[in-house]
Design a protein around this motif. Structure first.
Motif, PDB file in Angstrom:
ATOM      1  N   THR A  73       0.828  -1.203   0.000  1.00  0.00           N
ATOM      2  CA  THR A  73       0.000   0.000   0.000  1.00  0.00           C
ATOM      3  C   THR A  73       0.863   1.253   0.000  1.00  0.00           C
ATOM      4  N   GLY A  74       1.871   1.284   0.871  1.00  0.00           N
ATOM      5  CA  GLY A  74       2.758   2.439   0.931  1.00  0.00           C
ATOM      6  C   GLY A  74       3.521   2.642  -0.363  1.00  0.00           C
ATOM      7  N   PHE A  75       3.998   1.544  -0.952  1.00  0.00           N
ATOM      8  CA  PHE A  75       4.750   1.628  -2.209  1.00  0.00           C
ATOM      9  C   PHE A  75       3.870   2.158  -3.333  1.00  0.00           C
ATOM     10  N   MET A  76       2.662   1.628  -3.439  1.00  0.00           N
ATOM     11  CA  MET A  76       1.765   2.053  -4.513  1.00  0.00           C
ATOM     12  C   MET A  76       1.355   3.516  -4.338  1.00  0.00           C
ATOM     13  N   LEU A  77       1.169   3.951  -3.092  1.00  0.00           N
ATOM     14  CA  LEU A  77       0.846   5.354  -2.851  1.00  0.00           C
ATOM     15  C   LEU A  77       1.998   6.270  -3.276  1.00  0.00           C
ATOM     16  N   ALA A  78       3.234   5.880  -2.902  1.00  0.00           N
ATOM     17  CA  ALA A  78       4.407   6.675  -3.289  1.00  0.00           C
ATOM     18  C   ALA A  78       4.543   6.730  -4.806  1.00  0.00           C
ATOM     19  N   MET A  79       4.327   5.592  -5.471  1.00  0.00           N
ATOM     20  CA  MET A  79       4.406   5.564  -6.928  1.00  0.00           C
ATOM     21  C   MET A  79       3.279   6.377  -7.546  1.00  0.00           C
ATOM     22  N   GLY A  80       2.088   6.323  -6.920  1.00  0.00           N
ATOM     23  CA  GLY A  80       0.960   7.087  -7.430  1.00  0.00           C
ATOM     24  C   GLY A  80       1.186   8.589  -7.344  1.00  0.00           C
ATOM     25  N   VAL A  81       1.784   9.037  -6.251  1.00  0.00           N
ATOM     26  CA  VAL A  81       2.078  10.465  -6.114  1.00  0.00           C
ATOM     27  C   VAL A  81       3.083  10.896  -7.184  1.00  0.00           C
ATOM     28  N   SER A  82       4.093  10.084  -7.446  1.00  0.00           N
ATOM     29  CA  SER A  82       5.063  10.417  -8.499  1.00  0.00           C
ATOM     30  C   SER A  82       4.375  10.459  -9.861  1.00  0.00           C
ATOM     31  N   TYR A  83       3.374   9.605 -10.053  1.00  0.00           N
ATOM     32  CA  TYR A  83       2.622   9.577 -11.319  1.00  0.00           C
ATOM     33  C   TYR A  83       1.901  10.902 -11.534  1.00  0.00           C
ATOM     34  N   LEU A  84       1.358  11.440 -10.457  1.00  0.00           N
ATOM     35  CA  LEU A  84       0.645  12.706 -10.562  1.00  0.00           C
ATOM     36  C   LEU A  84       1.580  13.859 -10.912  1.00  0.00           C
ATOM     37  N   VAL A  85       2.848  13.746 -10.527  1.00  0.00           N
ATOM     38  CA  VAL A  85       3.807  14.830 -10.759  1.00  0.00           C
ATOM     39  C   VAL A  85       4.203  14.930 -12.225  1.00  0.00           C
ATOM     40  N   ASP A  86       4.485  13.771 -12.870  1.00  0.00           N
ATOM     41  CA  ASP A  86       4.997  13.824 -14.253  1.00  0.00           C
ATOM     42  C   ASP A  86       4.197  12.989 -15.240  1.00  0.00           C
ATOM     43  N   GLY A  87       2.989  12.591 -14.843  1.00  0.00           N
ATOM     44  CA  GLY A  87       2.150  11.828 -15.766  1.00  0.00           C
ATOM     45  C   GLY A  87       2.576  10.390 -15.953  1.00  0.00           C
ATOM     46  N   GLY A  88       3.419   9.882 -15.066  1.00  0.00           N
ATOM     47  CA  GLY A  88       3.798   8.466 -15.105  1.00  0.00           C
ATOM     48  C   GLY A  88       5.103   8.157 -15.783  1.00  0.00           C
ATOM     49  N   GLY A  89       5.844   9.176 -16.192  1.00  0.00           N
ATOM     50  CA  GLY A  89       7.127   8.920 -16.862  1.00  0.00           C
ATOM     51  C   GLY A  89       8.104   8.198 -15.959  1.00  0.00           C
ATOM     52  N   PHE A  90       8.275   8.693 -14.734  1.00  0.00           N
ATOM     53  CA  PHE A  90       9.185   8.038 -13.801  1.00  0.00           C
ATOM     54  C   PHE A  90       8.679   6.648 -13.429  1.00  0.00           C
ATOM     55  N   ALA A  91       7.376   6.518 -13.179  1.00  0.00           N
ATOM     56  CA  ALA A  91       6.813   5.230 -12.777  1.00  0.00           C
ATOM     57  C   ALA A  91       7.030   4.173 -13.856  1.00  0.00           C
ATOM     58  N   ARG A  92       6.792   4.526 -15.109  1.00  0.00           N
ATOM     59  CA  ARG A  92       6.991   3.555 -16.199  1.00  0.00           C
ATOM     60  C   ARG A  92       8.455   3.144 -16.311  1.00  0.00           C
TER      61      ARG A  92
END
Length: 263
Positions: A106-125
């Motif tokens: 849950t914590g990992f997905m939340l952290a990844m989700g916040v990063s997704y909101l910042v750059d539209g998912g570029g870092f997450a992908r």
């Protein structure tokens, strides 16, 4: 169970002990690490549920590697099944470990989700292997901001779960309590963990420079490329081996039932 304070130099000792223990049983510990990586990779490949499932299993798998290290320190040859130690215990421990894993996921997905909101998912992908790095992407301000946001959120999450699997399994602490003691232990031994991290960064840098130098001396750059990945994987295996020593030296008492857990 009491927290134990250690001097800063202990961080370097943890790295040394991890390497020495790895070379006591290199085939077993390297094999277990690659099984660990394979299990995580296969779980991640599952559609939709793959990443949460892998993150849920991560604390249990980490405990398995710690149990394998414990056996190696006793001169034993850890067998593959030890990787699943946490999931082969009684129902209460299995539930506690999976709860811990669920909290981490849950914590990992939340952290990844916040990063997704910042750059539209570029870092997450890129982080999750869904895209290849490009110069334009890496130099993008949004990408760099997303990366630092993820690091800033994931670092305290990692500290909360650093000792938590061992505390849940060997000390029978509830998941939330184990997370609290884990992050407190990390902060109370801040300088030892700082030296630990810097020592591993130094070890990686030395390995990269040595392999690059070898390729240049032999006038074979392809050799460096071929050797770099397995060398980094072996260092990663040694890093996971060293985790047991950070736990063992951060708490006053030997965990109850330790010998039984390792058998």
């Amino acid at each position: 169970m009491k927290l134990k304070l250690v001097p800063a130099r202990t961080g370097a000792s943890w790295v040394k002990q991890g390497m020495q223990t790895f070379f006591k049983q290199p085939l077993a510990l390297a094999g277990l690490f690659f099984i660990f990586m394979a299990v995580m990779s296969v779980a991640t490949m599952l559609p939709i549920v793959g990443l949460p499932l892998a993150m849920t299993l991560l604390p249990a798998a980490t405990l398995g590697l710690m149990a394998a290290t414990q056996e190696a320190t006793q001169g034993k040859f850890p067998m593959p099944l030890i990787l699943f130690t946490a999931l082969c215990a009684g129902p209460a421990k299995v539930r506690a470990m999976l709860t811990l894993g669920g909290l981490y996921a849950t914590g990992f997905m939340l952290a990844m989700g916040v990063s997704y909101l910042v750059d539209g998912g570029g870092f997450a992908r890129l982080y999750l292997g869904g895209s290849a790095p490009t110069t334009e992407l890496l130099q993008s301000p949004d990408f760099q901001t997303a990366m630092w946001v993820f690091i800033g959120l994931h670092l305290p999450l990692s500290l909360m779960f650093w000792h938590a699997p061992a505390l849940v399994f060997w000390h029978d602490l509830p998941p939330l309590k184990s997370m609290f003691f884990s992050i407190v232990a990390c902060f109370r031994n801040f300088w030892a963990f700082t030296v630990f991290g810097l020592s591993w960064m130094g070890a990686i840098l030395v390995a990269v420079l040595a392999i690059g130098t070898l390729g240049n001396v032999m006038d074979n750059p392809g050799l460096s490329s071929m050797m770099l990945f397995p060398a980094l994987m072996l260092l990663a295996a040694m890093f996971f081996t060293s985790l047991y020593f950070t736990y063992r030296d951060s708490f006053e008492l030997e965990p109850p039932g330790q010998e039984q857990a390792a058998t």
